[in-house]
Design an enzyme around this catalytic site. Structure first.
Site, PDB file in Angstrom:
ATOM      1  N   ASP A 202       9.337 -39.344 -33.711  1.00 36.56           N
ATOM      2  CA  ASP A 202       7.918 -39.590 -33.920  1.00 36.56           C
ATOM      3  C   ASP A 202       7.144 -39.513 -32.597  1.00 36.56           C
ATOM      4  O   ASP A 202       7.595 -40.052 -31.580  1.00 36.56           O
ATOM      5  CB  ASP A 202       7.776 -40.999 -34.528  1.00 36.56           C
ATOM      6  CG  ASP A 202       6.400 -41.293 -35.067  1.00 36.56           C
ATOM      7  OD1 ASP A 202       6.001 -40.617 -36.028  1.00 36.56           O
ATOM      8  OD2 ASP A 202       5.737 -42.213 -34.537  1.00 36.56           O
ATOM      9  N   GLU A 265       8.104 -34.500 -32.996  1.00 32.00           N
ATOM     10  CA  GLU A 265       6.724 -34.378 -33.471  1.00 32.00           C
ATOM     11  C   GLU A 265       5.804 -34.214 -32.260  1.00 32.00           C
ATOM     12  O   GLU A 265       5.665 -35.135 -31.456  1.00 32.00           O
ATOM     13  CB  GLU A 265       6.297 -35.604 -34.272  1.00 32.00           C
ATOM     14  CG  GLU A 265       4.913 -35.392 -34.897  1.00 32.00           C
ATOM     15  CD  GLU A 265       4.186 -36.675 -35.269  1.00 32.00           C
ATOM     16  OE1 GLU A 265       3.225 -36.598 -36.038  1.00 32.00           O
ATOM     17  OE2 GLU A 265       4.573 -37.758 -34.773  1.00 32.00           O
TER      18      GLU A 265
HETATM   19  C1  GLC Z   1       3.331 -40.053 -36.528  1.00 28.01           C
HETATM   20  C2  GLC Z   1       3.648 -40.226 -37.980  1.00 28.01           C
HETATM   21  C3  GLC Z   1       2.478 -40.896 -38.643  1.00 28.01           C
HETATM   22  C4  GLC Z   1       2.304 -42.242 -38.004  1.00 28.01           C
HETATM   23  C5  GLC Z   1       2.163 -42.131 -36.493  1.00 28.01           C
HETATM   24  C6  GLC Z   1       2.348 -43.446 -35.823  1.00 28.01           C
HETATM   25  O1  GLC Z   1       2.256 -39.209 -36.305  1.00 28.01           O
HETATM   26  O2  GLC Z   1       3.958 -38.983 -38.551  1.00 28.01           O
HETATM   27  O3  GLC Z   1       2.642 -41.002 -40.022  1.00 28.01           O
HETATM   28  O4  GLC Z   1       1.172 -42.880 -38.528  1.00 28.01           O
HETATM   29  O5  GLC Z   1       3.129 -41.287 -35.948  1.00 28.01           O
HETATM   30  O6  GLC Z   1       3.690 -43.820 -35.856  1.00 28.01           O
END
Ligand code: GLC
Length: 531
Positions: A202, A265
């Site tokens: 994440d 991500e």
């Molecule tokens: C990432 C996740 C999202 C979340 C954020 C904070 O972007 O995909 O759903 O709200 O991180 O953890």
């Protein structure tokens, strides 16, 4: 395939949002036992790996992305025993399991944070990002939360502010602290030893913040419709050079094990994104490439983006493509049901690992969520701007039974009203359904090494059409995708000859092609080129 490629290069990743996949105990929320019941489906569909959004104990302020214990399962989803049973079943089917790993922040209910906020001189005092108030008593600087508003929250106990890139219930860990690094690497080890095949990490580009806490510059492109989180750039809060060092440590740990991986991500422009492969490939195995989510749905734009990405990749960088996820409007809602078929063919014929989002394969669309049913904190913080993520998180539509076969109880988010006609059972029985197309594409990708691992070469086509070749050994496949609502003849070219392997309408297989091809409106086609 007798090649050197690894499972996460050849395979297809399928993202499950566990709250919404399958409820097994009738509480309206999906769970691990439910996912287990649906493994037959995933195997039938033909995916290789399953990524689960967070399943750990959490107060659910951000639906699991606020973790209060990294090494257990939230009772809503089951137990560690349920997890072990799930992973055994996934592996038993020759599939892989990827967990979400959320290292940037914990929940404010995590014992580490409870201790950290208790005083300025305890063991965990330096585990989070604490700062004294500005001289006027306000926040230390202008850093914003990605959900809007200041990223700083005052804590009366410590008399200091802590930084949170997301909700105030999600305090950011201090990744400059070696003890934090150590603790989080141990978390990864816990799950690797339990057999997980990898992590989706994440917000990995957020991990390190500027050491001098410099103010972020204003965003010159800002307008109100973008959401207040975009008022500044994130120059000093994301993509800091030192982040690559901590990523390197994660990667070293993964490499102690056999064929494990991480997909990161990262929402950054391509030039920046590709630096996350690391120097010589010691970084993230797959930095998520979200261009198909962000780009206007036009053949020319996408052609340019694919060519650009292919050129920017380092020699050791394996590409990947994503059409949707739990943070973005569904592909069908973005481009409509006709183009959703073209998108499926694009995702599954481009060079690089595809990630599918649950339900996209049956044509699920964003749901309308009335204000009283809103769950997502992003929508609650900035209502009515279209930022909320509930619409793309609705329950999976399995059948025309009550609650779409997702649950025996009222689901936590409404089921889309079209579930009686859009569901797995109905589409599985209909050969030319969107689900049928996804399944045919997945099968073809498995049969044709050129699609899974072959090279990519652009092919020039008329306006509105995207064309490319995928080549491997003696196989050469030509992909032609019509992004428009008009029939388009693709003019004479000697590479357009051979036979049709698949049309997005599932009705032209085996057709002989001789030097030219008439694409129907919204049609995509894969042609096996005769040498
Ligand atoms: C990432 C996740 C999202 C979340 C954020 C904070 O972007 O995909 O759903 O709200 O991180 O953890």
């Amino acid at each position: 395939m007798t090649d050197q490629h690894l499972w996460w290069q050849k395979g297809i990743i399928y993202q499950i949002y566990p709250r919404s996949f399958q409820d097994s105990n009738n509480d309206g929320i999906g769970d691990l036992a439910g996912i287990r019941q649906r493994l037959d489906y995933l195997q039938w569909l033909g995916v290789d790996a399953v990524w689960l959004s967070p399943i750990y104990p959490s107060p659910m302020a951000d639906f699991g992305y606020d973790i209060s214990n990294y090494i257990d399962i939230d009772p809503l989803f089951g137990t560690l025993a349920d997890f072990d049973a799930l992973i055994a079943d996934v592996h038993g089917r020759g599939m892989k399991l990827v967990l979400d790993f959320v290292p940037n922040h914990t929940s404010d209910a995590h014992p580490w944070f409870t201790e950290s906020r208790a005083s300025r001189d305890n063991d965990k005092a330096n585990w989070y990002i604490w700062r004294d108030p500005a001289p006027d008593g306000g926040p230390p600087n202008n850093w914003l939360s990605s959900f809007g508003g200041s990223g700083w929250e005052y804590d009366a106990q410590r008399g200091q502010y802590f930084y949170h890139a997301f909700l105030k219930e999600q305090p950011d860990l201090n990744w400059r602290n070696p003890a934090v690094q150590q603790a989080m690497l141990e978390v990864m080890r816990f799950w690797l030893d339990r057999g997980v095949d990898g992590f989706r990490v994440d917000v990995i580009w957020h991990l390190i913040k500027d050491e001098d806490f410099r103010a972020n510059p204003p965003n010159p492109q800002y307008n109100e419709s973008m959401g207040e989180q975009n008022m500044t750039l994130t120059t000093y809060t994301t993509d800091r050079p030192e982040v690559h060092q901590v990523i390197g440590k994660m990667r070293q740990l993964l490499d102690e094990y056999d064929e494990r991986m991480m997909v990161g991500e990262i929402y950054l422009p391509v030039e920046k994104l590709v630096t996350y492969y690391g120097t010589g490939g010691d970084g993230v195995n797959l930095p998520f490439n979200f261009q198909l989510i962000a780009l206007p749905w036009k053949a020319e734009e996408i052609r340019a983006a694919v060519d650009h990405y292919e050129t920017a990749l380092p020699p050791f960088g394996w590409p990947n493509w994503v059409l949707g996820n739990h943070d973005n409007h569904r592909i069908l809602t973005r481009i409509g049901k006709h183009q959703a078929r073209v998108a499926a063919m694009l995702l599954l014929t481009l060079r690089g690992t595809p990630t599918m989002y649950y339900g996209d394969e049956i044509g699920m669309h964003d749901i309308d969520v009335p204000p009283e049913l809103v769950q997502d904190p992003f929508e609650k913080k900035q209502p009515g701007k279209g930022l909320g993520r509930d619409p793309e998180r609705s329950p999976m539509q399995w059948s025309d039974e009550a609650n779409a076969g997702f649950s025996g109880a009222a689901p936590w988010l409404p089921v889309a009203p079209d579930y009686p006609s859009t569901n797995v059972a109905g589409e599985a029985a209909k050969r030319n359904s969107l689900l049928g197309l996804y399944r045919a594409l997945l099968a073809l990708r498995r049969e044709q090494p050129a699609l899974a691992i072959g090279s990519y070469r652009g092919f020039s086509t008329p306006d509105g059409v995207l064309g490319f070749l995928r080549e491997q050994d003696n196989a050469r496949l030509l992909v032609l995708l019509n992004f428009t609502a008009n029939d388009i003849p693709v003019p004479h070219h000697n590479l357009i000859s051979g036979k049709v392997l698949l049309s997005s309408f599932l009705d032209r297989k085996g057709e002989q092609v001789d030097q030219a091809f008439a694409l129907r409106a919204h049609e995509g086609v894969i042609i096996e080129v005769a040498f």
